[in-house]
Structures are given as C-alpha cells and as structure tokens.
Write an enzyme that holds these catalytic residues in place. Sequence first.
Site, short mmCIF file in Angstrom:
data_model
loop_
_atom_site.label_atom_id
_atom_site.label_comp_id
_atom_site.label_asym_id
_atom_site.label_seq_id
_atom_site.Cartn_x
_atom_site.Cartn_y
_atom_site.Cartn_z
N HIS A 64 99.06 19.14 26.65
CA HIS A 64 100.11 18.01 28.31
C HIS A 64 98.89 16.88 28.36
CE1 HIS A 64 101.78 17.68 31.91
NE2 HIS A 64 102.97 18.04 31.64
N GLY A 108 100.46 22.58 25.62
CA GLY A 108 101.39 22.20 25.36
C GLY A 108 101.52 22.10 24.33
N TYR A 138 102.26 28.87 32.89
CA TYR A 138 102.90 28.63 32.25
C TYR A 138 104.66 29.26 32.64
CZ TYR A 138 103.63 26.33 27.52
OH TYR A 138 103.42 25.88 26.43
C1 LCV Z 1 94.12 14.05 28.99
C2 LCV Z 1 92.29 13.95 27.81
C3 LCV Z 1 92.84 15.55 26.63
C4 LCV Z 1 94.05 16.03 27.72
N1 LCV Z 1 94.32 15.39 28.52
O1 LCV Z 1 87.32 14.56 22.45
O2 LCV Z 1 99.31 24.36 27.56
S1 LCV Z 1 98.82 24.63 29.43
O3 LCV Z 1 99.59 24.89 30.53
O4 LCV Z 1 97.23 24.91 29.64
C5 LCV Z 1 98.88 22.40 29.85
C6 LCV Z 1 98.91 22.03 31.20
C7 LCV Z 1 98.34 21.63 28.68
O5 LCV Z 1 98.66 21.54 27.31
O6 LCV Z 1 96.60 21.08 29.36
C8 LCV Z 1 96.30 20.83 27.96
C9 LCV Z 1 95.29 21.39 27.29
N2 LCV Z 1 94.76 20.61 26.45
C10 LCV Z 1 93.27 20.85 26.18
O7 LCV Z 1 92.81 21.84 27.05
C11 LCV Z 1 92.85 20.24 25.32
C12 LCV Z 1 91.69 19.41 26.06
N3 LCV Z 1 90.75 18.97 24.82
C13 LCV Z 1 89.60 18.57 24.13
O8 LCV Z 1 89.51 19.80 24.13
C14 LCV Z 1 89.34 18.01 23.39
O9 LCV Z 1 89.46 17.23 24.04
C15 LCV Z 1 89.39 18.03 21.89
C16 LCV Z 1 88.83 19.52 21.25
C17 LCV Z 1 91.20 18.38 22.07
C18 LCV Z 1 89.05 16.29 21.55
O10 LCV Z 1 87.03 16.99 21.64
P1 LCV Z 1 86.88 15.21 21.27
O11 LCV Z 1 85.45 15.94 21.41
O12 LCV Z 1 87.27 14.88 19.74
P2 LCV Z 1 87.32 14.27 23.93
O13 LCV Z 1 87.80 15.42 23.94
O14 LCV Z 1 86.16 13.29 23.45
O15 LCV Z 1 88.65 13.97 23.94
C19 LCV Z 1 88.83 12.21 24.14
C20 LCV Z 1 88.77 11.52 24.84
O16 LCV Z 1 90.46 12.13 24.62
C21 LCV Z 1 90.92 12.98 26.50
C22 LCV Z 1 89.09 13.54 27.05
O17 LCV Z 1 89.09 13.24 28.55
C23 LCV Z 1 88.50 12.47 26.16
O18 LCV Z 1 89.02 10.98 27.30
P3 LCV Z 1 87.90 9.68 27.41
O19 LCV Z 1 86.98 9.10 25.79
O20 LCV Z 1 89.08 8.69 28.71
O21 LCV Z 1 87.13 10.64 28.59
N4 LCV Z 1 91.65 13.99 26.79
C24 LCV Z 1 91.59 14.74 25.87
N5 LCV Z 1 92.37 16.30 25.58
N6 LCV Z 1 94.77 17.49 27.72
N7 LCV Z 1 93.19 13.77 28.45
#
Ligand code: LCV
Length: 259
Positions: A64, A108, A138
């Site tokens: 999400h 999600g 959730y």
């Molecule tokens: C917005 C993002 C996101 C993101 N949203 O790259 O299931 S529930 O109830 O929790 C539901 C509500 C849900 O699905 O929530 C989201 C759950 N997702 C996560 O927790 C994953 C969050 N992301 C990460 O942990 C990392 O981004 C991963 C491990 C996926 C990739 O890491 P990496 O170092 O390769 P970055 O973290 O630098 O992310 C690249 C860009 O994508 C955005 C993040 O903020 C960054 O944007 P900026 O460069 O503008 O800072 N991004 C990543 N995930 N879920 N934005």
Amino acid sequence: MAVINTQLKDNIGTITFNDPEHRNILSSTMIDEMLQSIGALQKGKMRVLVIRAPAGSKVWSAGHDVHELPLPGRDPLSYHDPLVTVLRSIQSLPIPVIAMIEGSVWGGACDLALSCDILIGCPTTSFCMTPAKIGVPYNVSGILHFMNIMGVNFAKEMFFTAEPLSAEQANRAGLLNHIVEAAELEAFTYSMAQQITRNSPLSIGVIKEQIRLLASAHPLSPLTFERVQGLRRTVYDSKDYAEGIKAFLEKRAPVFTGE
Ligand code: LCV
C-alpha cells in the site's frame, strides 16, 4: 507515465508493474491502471492472467502507498479502499490468476499475491506482512484470507513479527505453489499458463468461484462483526496508528506506546 505494462498473447494476459522508483507500490494510480487493464484483457478473451514485476526486480511490490493511508479516525482498509477493491476484483475474476514473484513482497502486496490463484516464486522471493510495523488494523477479509491459505499459526507469526518469510518458509506455509530458479521463472510460469488455456474455461471459472464461496463461508454473527469492527476502530483511532505512519514517512523506527 504508466505504472503498469499490459500484454495479451495466446489468451494469456500479463500485467507487469512498472514503478521501480517507488518499488511498485500499490498506489491508487497503480490500482486504477490494473482495474482498467483487467477489464480490457477480459474483453480480449484472456483465459489466464499473470501478474509480475520486471525480471531481476529486488522488490515485487512494497505494498500500500503509505502516503495514501488515511489519518486517524478513518478505516485504512475499508471496503472501497482501492487496494481492497482490486483484491476483490482478482478473487472474483472467472479465470486463474498467477502471481509470478521475484523479489520481496510487502504488506498489502502480500494480500494481492495471495488473492491470486497460483503463486510461483524463486529463491529471492519473500513475504513481509507489515500492519503491526505501521500500527494498522488489518481488515476482516484480509485476515481470513491469510488464515485460509497458511493456517492460523503461520498467519499469527507473520502478522505479529512483521518479519519477512523466505521463499522456503513461504513454500512450507502453503503460500508458494512452486519455487524455481529465477532464470526459469518466466518459462515455468508461462508453460503452466499455456497448459491452463488448453482446458475448459467454463469448468475452471466455476471451480474457482466454488472454491472462493466455500473458503469465505465463515458464519459471522452481526454482533461478532460489529465487535471486530469496534476493535479495529480502537487501533485506527489510536496515537500508535498516527505514530506508525509518521515514523514511516520520517524514515525512522516508530515508538509505539500502546495508546
Ligand atoms: C510509499 C514507499 C513505500 C510504501 N509507500 O528503497 O499491510 S499494511 O497494513 O501494512 C498496509 C497498510 C501496507 O501495505 O503498508 C505498506 C507496507 N510496506 C512496507 O512496509 C514496505 C516499505 N518499504 C520498504 O521497506 C523499502 O522501501 C523496501 C525494502 C521495499 C525497498 O527498500 P529500498 O532501500 O530499495 P527505498 O526504501 O529507498 O524506497 C524507494 C522509494 O519508494 C518509497 C520510499 O519512500 C522511497 O521514496 P523516496 O525516494 O521518495 O524517499 N516507498 C517504498 N515503499 N509502501 N512509499
């Protein structure tokens, strides 16, 4: 720029995520494009749909879009939430949907993958269920989905720890149908898809709907449903929910107080 690519070949539809900069997050834009593609592919008489990320992806989808989570006081995963809408659309599609998964799957996006009928992964595939990491309650259909597919204990571990499940663990828990080498993933997936297109689409469509109806046939009294919704509200009204989102956006660890 489109955040998905769509293809139809030999009655096999393919939706490929195309937002690597944001790790293929399931933003409302991505979901709108998916729903439009699914509609167009259905008109094109697809008999199987493959959902995938580009070859070599480290992240299949980061779930999400956290920026689109509502502030406290509104249900973050309500019936009309775009993510919940596309999950229902995939589950009720009268054709098999195959999730071809390379890389990590978050939040999600795990539910999206589990909404597909067959999941094919490779050694880099992992699944991480994150509501507890962000402080999100959730939703009922989502939790039932995990319970039905992986059983209560694996589902509890996934939700409580918010730790990634490896491909092997996911295979053991019943999430993944197959694990194949990354180099074989595409050929293996499309060979299965071609096999399915040679079978009766009517029979397959009815069997898929029968399984969906039987799997979701959980008698839930109105009182129980209202109690569950009330419990969920105590979470999305909480300070912890606001803190979880704020911490994510500030790229720091959340400090949950249980309030
Ligand atoms: C917005 C993002 C996101 C993101 N949203 O790259 O299931 S529930 O109830 O929790 C539901 C509500 C849900 O699905 O929530 C989201 C759950 N997702 C996560 O927790 C994953 C969050 N992301 C990460 O942990 C990392 O981004 C991963 C491990 C996926 C990739 O890491 P990496 O170092 O390769 P970055 O973290 O630098 O992310 C690249 C860009 O994508 C955005 C993040 O903020 C960054 O944007 P900026 O460069 O503008 O800072 N991004 C990543 N995930 N879920 N934005």
